[in-house]
Design an enzyme around this catalytic site. Structure first.
Site, PDB file in Angstrom:
ATOM      1  N   SER A   1     -40.835  76.926  -1.950  1.00 53.89           N
ATOM      2  CA  SER A   1     -41.086  76.076  -0.777  1.00 53.89           C
ATOM      3  C   SER A   1     -40.715  76.824   0.502  1.00 53.89           C
ATOM      4  CB  SER A   1     -40.219  74.815  -0.865  1.00 53.89           C
ATOM      5  OG  SER A   1     -40.440  74.150  -2.076  1.00 53.89           O
TER       6      SER A   1
HETATM    7  N1  SAH Z   1     -37.183  74.727  -5.922  1.00 55.77           N
HETATM    8  C1  SAH Z   1     -38.133  75.794  -6.102  1.00 55.77           C
HETATM    9  C2  SAH Z   1     -39.533  75.363  -5.776  1.00 55.77           C
HETATM   10  C3  SAH Z   1     -40.371  75.539  -6.949  1.00 55.77           C
HETATM   11  S1  SAH Z   1     -42.005  74.918  -6.922  1.00 55.77           S
HETATM   12  C4  SAH Z   1     -37.737  77.060  -5.361  1.00 55.77           C
HETATM   13  O1  SAH Z   1     -36.776  77.018  -4.565  1.00 55.77           O
HETATM   14  O2  SAH Z   1     -38.327  78.109  -5.620  1.00 55.77           O
HETATM   15  C5  SAH Z   1     -41.906  73.607  -8.094  1.00 55.77           C
HETATM   16  C6  SAH Z   1     -41.527  73.975  -9.513  1.00 55.77           C
HETATM   17  O3  SAH Z   1     -41.538  72.783 -10.268  1.00 55.77           O
HETATM   18  C7  SAH Z   1     -42.465  74.951 -10.210  1.00 55.77           C
HETATM   19  O4  SAH Z   1     -41.750  76.072 -10.629  1.00 55.77           O
HETATM   20  C8  SAH Z   1     -42.993  74.130 -11.400  1.00 55.77           C
HETATM   21  O5  SAH Z   1     -43.203  74.917 -12.574  1.00 55.77           O
HETATM   22  C9  SAH Z   1     -41.880  73.123 -11.607  1.00 55.77           C
HETATM   23  N2  SAH Z   1     -42.243  71.906 -12.339  1.00 55.77           N
HETATM   24  C10 SAH Z   1     -43.394  71.161 -12.265  1.00 55.77           C
HETATM   25  N3  SAH Z   1     -43.328  70.115 -13.113  1.00 55.77           N
HETATM   26  C11 SAH Z   1     -42.113  70.183 -13.748  1.00 55.77           C
HETATM   27  C12 SAH Z   1     -41.458  69.389 -14.740  1.00 55.77           C
HETATM   28  N4  SAH Z   1     -42.031  68.305 -15.297  1.00 55.77           N
HETATM   29  N5  SAH Z   1     -40.222  69.772 -15.140  1.00 55.77           N
HETATM   30  C13 SAH Z   1     -39.613  70.861 -14.628  1.00 55.77           C
HETATM   31  N6  SAH Z   1     -40.185  71.654 -13.697  1.00 55.77           N
HETATM   32  C14 SAH Z   1     -41.414  71.317 -13.245  1.00 55.77           C
END
Ligand code: SAH
Length: 213
Positions: free
Chosen positions: A65
Site C-alpha cells: 500500500s
Molecule cells: N499490508 C501489506 C499490504 C499487502 S496487499 C503491506 O504492507 O505490504 C494485501 C495482501 O492481502 C496481499 O498480499 C494478499 O495476498 C493478501 N490477502 C488477500 N486475501 C487474503 C486472505 N483471505 N487472507 C490473508 N491474506 C490475504
C-alpha cells in the site's frame, strides 16, 4: 541491510509531508514510520520508489500500500503498545513492521505462500517480532482471539463475521469494504458488544480472497 543517510533523509521528507499535508499527526505512528526502513520491503531495483507515496508491486500480483494509506489506516486503528493486533494481508510485511515498531503484539495472516515466506525473512532480518501465519485471514485466528485491534489490508466485499466475533469488547477494526473500490471503514465494538461504524475515504486495495495459494 543498509539504511544510509539518503534513505533516512527521503523517509523524513515523506513523513514530514504526511504530517503537514495529509493529516497524519499521531506521534506514535509518525515515529514508527520514521524508524522502519521501508526500502527493505521492496526489491532492491525499486529502491528509489520506497519513499514515493504510491502503491507498488511486491510480487504474486499483489501490491504494497502507499505510505499514506499505511499511515492513515494505522492512525485510525489507534494502536497502543502491548495491544494484541491481528493483521489480514501481510504482503511485504511493511505494515506489520510499523505495528511491531509501535509496540503491538502482532499476528499477521497471508494467503500467498511466497509472500508469507519472503515477509518472514525480511522481518526477522530486521529483528522485528511478529507472529506470521500462512492461512486464510477471512477466518481470523480463533486460537489467539480476542484481539484489541484488527487491521485488514485487502479489500473485503463485506465485513467478515468471524473477524467481528474475534474483536474484543471495546476493540476497534479498520477494514476497506467494497468490491472494486472500497470505503475505509472504522468499526468500534463497545463494552456491551454494540457495533458503531464510521466510514472514511474511498480507497482501492487488492481483494480479500478466500483460501490459500
Ligand atoms: N499490508 C501489506 C499490504 C499487502 S496487499 C503491506 O504492507 O505490504 C494485501 C495482501 O492481502 C496481499 O498480499 C494478499 O495476498 C493478501 N490477502 C488477500 N486475501 C487474503 C486472505 N483471505 N487472507 C490473508 N491474506 C490475504
Amino acid at each position: 541491510m543498509l539504511d544510509n543517510f539518503r534513505h533516512k533523509g527521503l523517509r523524513k521528507k515523506m513523513i514530514d509531508y504526511l504530517n503537514l499535508n495529509r493529516g497524519i499527526s499521531n506521534p506514535l505512528v509518525l515515529s514508527a514510520l520514521l524508524k522502519v526502513p521501508r526500502h527493505a520491503f521492496l526489491d532492491s531495483s525499486f529502491l528509489e520508489f520506497a519513499y514515493d507515496d504510491q502503491p507498488f508491486p511486491i510480487g504474486s500480483g499483489q501490491t504494497i500500500s502507499s505510505l499514506y494509506t499505511v499511515a492513515f489506516q494505522t492512525q485510525l486503528l489507534d494502536v497502543n503498545p502491548k495491544e494484541k493486533v491481528l493483521e489480514i494481508g501481510t504482503g511485504s510485511g511493511y505494515q506489520t513492521a510499523v505495528l511491531a515498531e509501535m509496540g503491538a503484539m502482532i499476528y499477521s495472516i497471508e494467503r500467498h505462500r511466497a509472500l508469507y515466506k519472503k515477509a518472514k525473512k525480511t522481518l526477522s532480518s530486521l529483528h522485528y517480532r511478529a507472529n506470521l501465519i500462512y492461512g486464510d485471514g477471512y477466518l481470523g485466528l480463533e486460537n489467539e482471539a480476542p484481539f484489541d485491534k484488527i487491521l485488514v489490508t485487502c479489500g473485503a466485499a463485506e465485513l467478515p463475521p468471524l473477524l467481528l466475533k474475534q474483536l474484543k469488547l471495546g476493540g476497534q477494526m479498520v477494514i476497506p469494504i467494497g468490491f472494486k473500490e472500497q470505503i475505509m471503514t472504522h468499526i468500534c465494538k463497545d463494552l456491551e458488544g454494540n457495533i458503531v461504524k464510521n466510514e472514511h475515504e474511498k480507497c482501492q486495495f487488492v481483494p480479500l480472497l478466500r483460501d490459500r495459494e
